[in-house]
Design a protein around this motif. Structure first.
Motif, PDB file in Angstrom:
ATOM      1  N   CYS B   5       0.845  -1.190   0.000  1.00  0.00           N
ATOM      2  CA  CYS B   5       0.000   0.000   0.000  1.00  0.00           C
ATOM      3  C   CYS B   5       0.882   1.241   0.000  1.00  0.00           C
ATOM      4  CB  CYS B   5      -0.895   0.022   1.237  1.00  0.00           C
ATOM      5  SG  CYS B   5      -1.918   1.496   1.335  1.00  0.00           S
ATOM      6  N   CYS B   7      -0.281   4.400   0.404  1.00  0.00           N
ATOM      7  CA  CYS B   7      -0.912   5.538   1.072  1.00  0.00           C
ATOM      8  C   CYS B   7      -0.255   5.741   2.427  1.00  0.00           C
ATOM      9  CB  CYS B   7      -2.395   5.307   1.225  1.00  0.00           C
ATOM     10  SG  CYS B   7      -3.189   4.841  -0.316  1.00  0.00           S
ATOM     11  N   LEU B  10      -1.356   7.914   5.590  1.00  0.00           N
ATOM     12  CA  LEU B  10      -2.542   7.544   6.350  1.00  0.00           C
ATOM     13  C   LEU B  10      -2.267   6.554   7.471  1.00  0.00           C
ATOM     14  CD1 LEU B  10      -4.988   7.328   3.376  1.00  0.00           C
ATOM     15  CD2 LEU B  10      -5.017   8.995   5.230  1.00  0.00           C
ATOM     16  N   HIS B  33     -11.135   9.140   1.928  1.00  0.00           N
ATOM     17  CA  HIS B  33     -10.094   8.397   1.212  1.00  0.00           C
ATOM     18  C   HIS B  33     -10.444   6.909   1.124  1.00  0.00           C
ATOM     19  CE1 HIS B  33      -6.200   7.164  -0.298  1.00  0.00           C
ATOM     20  NE2 HIS B  33      -6.184   6.228   0.641  1.00  0.00           N
ATOM     21  N   CYS B  37     -10.370   4.162  -1.825  1.00  0.00           N
ATOM     22  CA  CYS B  37      -9.148   3.348  -1.819  1.00  0.00           C
ATOM     23  C   CYS B  37      -9.396   2.012  -1.129  1.00  0.00           C
ATOM     24  CB  CYS B  37      -8.021   4.103  -1.121  1.00  0.00           C
ATOM     25  SG  CYS B  37      -6.500   3.156  -1.011  1.00  0.00           S
ATOM     26  N   CYS B  40      -6.622   0.887   1.606  1.00  0.00           N
ATOM     27  CA  CYS B  40      -6.702   1.442   2.959  1.00  0.00           C
ATOM     28  C   CYS B  40      -7.894   0.864   3.719  1.00  0.00           C
ATOM     29  CB  CYS B  40      -6.780   2.966   2.908  1.00  0.00           C
ATOM     30  SG  CYS B  40      -5.164   3.704   2.565  1.00  0.00           S
TER      31      CYS B  40
HETATM   32 ZN   LIG Z   1      -5.230   4.410   0.471  1.00  0.00          ZN
END
Ligand SMILES: [Zn+2]
Lengths: 202, 83
Positions: B5, B7, B10, B33, B37, B40
């Motif tokens: 991942c 991201c 986050l 988000h 996504c 996530c």
């Molecule tokens: Zn994400």
């Protein structure tokens, strides 16, 4: 503290303070197993855990006259036990890193395994083998993360209580908690992803 | 199976989000988000489940007899040992 986990039959504090042996025996009977398991989880050594178990009640007896009953008896006892276990850790020089020094920041966001295994049935998630893997994953955490995760997530203390007990700032507790959770989530994901693959090939 | 991942920003908020301790504006941002996504969302759900699993009480083994016996002896509670 998770009151439920110490199933505490109504122990009379007044009787304890008056030196009632039978009442003390009831307290020991109701709480000793939980305290031993807790010490074992923190120290990972049966002999050390047994020492903590015995010391906890000896210290408790000594401190009993000053105990005012502001927290429940089991919470109080449990704090003595955790402190005793943490002291054991320090003695073994697996010292908890001091307050403002946070370990290995560079690895704060390890790569994440992205398998959704939440759909696995509960009896599979908590099979004997799975439970073993869960235990193993916690055991493999660095000391500093393990103790925070145990107190907060396994024993149900709040962030503030965890911070107080470990002499850490709340921010440090949160950081360690996050890292512990990310790490465990990854370990469990690797394991359950295998289970999913096995299932789909059955 | 092992995707990564990206991201990253986050990750630091997930833990507080799960505990319900994230400030409202960050919470809204994360939820927005997550709605876009999948990665996530999986991370949040599996982390929540992970914590859940660890909260399940273990099947309780009683205190081993010899440990109990040594404890009661140390505390001078021998008379109450076999009750
Ligand atoms: Zn994400």
């Amino acid at each position: 503290m998770s009151e439920e986990s110490l199933n505490n039959p109504n122990i009379s504090l007044a009787a304890l303070k008056a030196g009632d042996r039978a009442e003390f025996a009831r307290l020991v009977d109701a709480t000793s197993n939980h305290i031993y398991r807790l010490a074992l989880k923190i120290l990972r050594d049966p002999q050390d855990a047994e020492d903590v178990l015995q010391e906890t009640y000896i210290k408790a007896l000594r401190a009993l006259p000053e105990f005012e009953g502001r927290s429940s008896l089991s919470t109080w006892l449990y704090r003595i036990a955790v402190n005793e276990a943490l002291m054991g850790l320090r003695k073994r020089r697996l010292n908890l890193v001091p307050v403002d020094e946070d370990p290995e920041e560079e690895d704060a966001h390890p790569g994440m395994v992205l398998t959704d295994w939440c759909c696995l049935p509960e009896d599979e998630l908590l099979s004997a083998e799975s439970r073993q893997r869960l235990d193993q994953a916690v055991d493999e955490l660095p000391e500093t993360l393990r103790v925070v995760f145990m107190l907060r997530d396994m024993e149900g203390l709040s962030i503030r209580e965890t911070a107080e007990m470990l002499g850490l700032t709340e921010t440090a507790v949160k950081t360690r908690l996050l890292r512990a959770r990310l790490n465990l989530r990854n370990q469990l994901s690797l394991y359950y992803a295998e289970r999913l693959t096995e299932k789909s090939s059955e | 199976m092992t995707e990564i991942c990206n991201c990253k920003g986050l990750a630091s908020t997930i833990s507080e989000y799960i505990d319900g301790e994230l400030p409202p504006e960050l919470c809204a941002e994360l939820e927005k988000h997550m709605s876009e996504c999948e990665n996530c969302t999986i991370v949040v759900n599996t982390m929540r489940k992970t914590i859940d699993l660890y909260k399940q009480p273990e099947p309780t083994n009683p205190l081993p007899d010899e440990i109990k016996s040594r404890l009661y002896t140390r505390l001078h509670l021998e008379d109450y040992l076999n009750k």
